[in-house]
Design a protein around this motif. Sequence first.
Motif, PDB file in Angstrom:
ATOM      1  N   ASP A 109       0.853  -1.181   0.000  1.00 14.40           N
ATOM      2  CA  ASP A 109       0.000   0.000   0.000  1.00 14.40           C
ATOM      3  C   ASP A 109       0.884   1.224   0.000  1.00 14.40           C
ATOM      4  OD1 ASP A 109      -2.619   1.263   0.288  1.00 14.40           O
ATOM      5  OD2 ASP A 109      -1.864   1.872   2.257  1.00 14.40           O
ATOM      6  N   PRO A 110       0.703   2.144  -0.824  1.00 16.55           N
ATOM      7  CA  PRO A 110      -0.124   2.207  -2.019  1.00 16.55           C
ATOM      8  C   PRO A 110       0.624   1.669  -3.237  1.00 16.55           C
ATOM      9  CG  PRO A 110       0.858   4.342  -1.627  1.00 16.55           C
ATOM     10  CD  PRO A 110       1.308   3.431  -0.508  1.00 16.55           C
ATOM     11  N   GLU A 111       0.059   1.900  -4.406  1.00 20.20           N
ATOM     12  CA  GLU A 111       0.642   1.375  -5.634  1.00 20.20           C
ATOM     13  C   GLU A 111       2.066   1.902  -5.856  1.00 20.20           C
ATOM     14  OE1 GLU A 111      -0.393   1.135 -10.386  1.00 20.20           O
ATOM     15  OE2 GLU A 111      -2.004   1.525  -8.968  1.00 20.20           O
ATOM     16  N   GLU A 112       2.298   3.157  -5.512  1.00 21.16           N
ATOM     17  CA  GLU A 112       3.639   3.743  -5.684  1.00 21.16           C
ATOM     18  C   GLU A 112       4.675   2.971  -4.880  1.00 21.16           C
ATOM     19  OE1 GLU A 112       5.896   7.810  -4.386  1.00 21.16           O
ATOM     20  OE2 GLU A 112       3.874   8.009  -5.213  1.00 21.16           O
ATOM     21  N   ARG A 113       4.322   2.584  -3.670  1.00 13.53           N
ATOM     22  CA  ARG A 113       5.248   1.812  -2.835  1.00 13.53           C
ATOM     23  C   ARG A 113       5.532   0.452  -3.463  1.00 13.53           C
ATOM     24  NH1 ARG A 113       9.624   1.097  -0.778  1.00 13.53           N
ATOM     25  NH2 ARG A 113       9.738  -0.389   0.903  1.00 13.53           N
ATOM     26  N   GLN A 153      11.282  -2.194  -7.813  1.00 16.38           N
ATOM     27  CA  GLN A 153      12.531  -1.667  -8.350  1.00 16.38           C
ATOM     28  C   GLN A 153      13.701  -2.046  -7.443  1.00 16.38           C
ATOM     29  OE1 GLN A 153      12.905   2.588  -8.524  1.00 16.38           O
ATOM     30  NE2 GLN A 153      14.731   2.493  -9.779  1.00 16.38           N
ATOM     31  N   GLU A 154      13.513  -1.932  -6.143  1.00 20.91           N
ATOM     32  CA  GLU A 154      14.571  -2.274  -5.195  1.00 20.91           C
ATOM     33  C   GLU A 154      14.982  -3.739  -5.327  1.00 20.91           C
ATOM     34  OE1 GLU A 154      14.920  -2.462  -0.392  1.00 20.91           O
ATOM     35  OE2 GLU A 154      13.843  -0.758  -1.252  1.00 20.91           O
ATOM     36  N   VAL A 155      14.012  -4.610  -5.428  1.00 15.72           N
ATOM     37  CA  VAL A 155      14.299  -6.038  -5.580  1.00 15.72           C
ATOM     38  C   VAL A 155      15.045  -6.300  -6.883  1.00 15.72           C
ATOM     39  CG1 VAL A 155      13.240  -8.295  -5.968  1.00 15.72           C
ATOM     40  CG2 VAL A 155      12.416  -6.831  -4.120  1.00 15.72           C
TER      41      VAL A 155
END
Length: 55
Positions: free
Chosen positions: A10-14, A20-22
Amino acid sequence: MVAVEDGCVDPEERHYESLQEVMVHVTEAKVRERVDDQQLKHAIRAMDDRARILK
């Protein structure tokens, strides 16, 4: 987006930030496995340092 709809993220941005981090970590690990190029290794370390500083 399934992860957002199911409430896992939550939310979509997170969700996109986590994805991206993964992907950055997976890419770095794969490059480290295969490369003997010192410049590339230094570049990856610089990316790691940048990530730590920006947290």
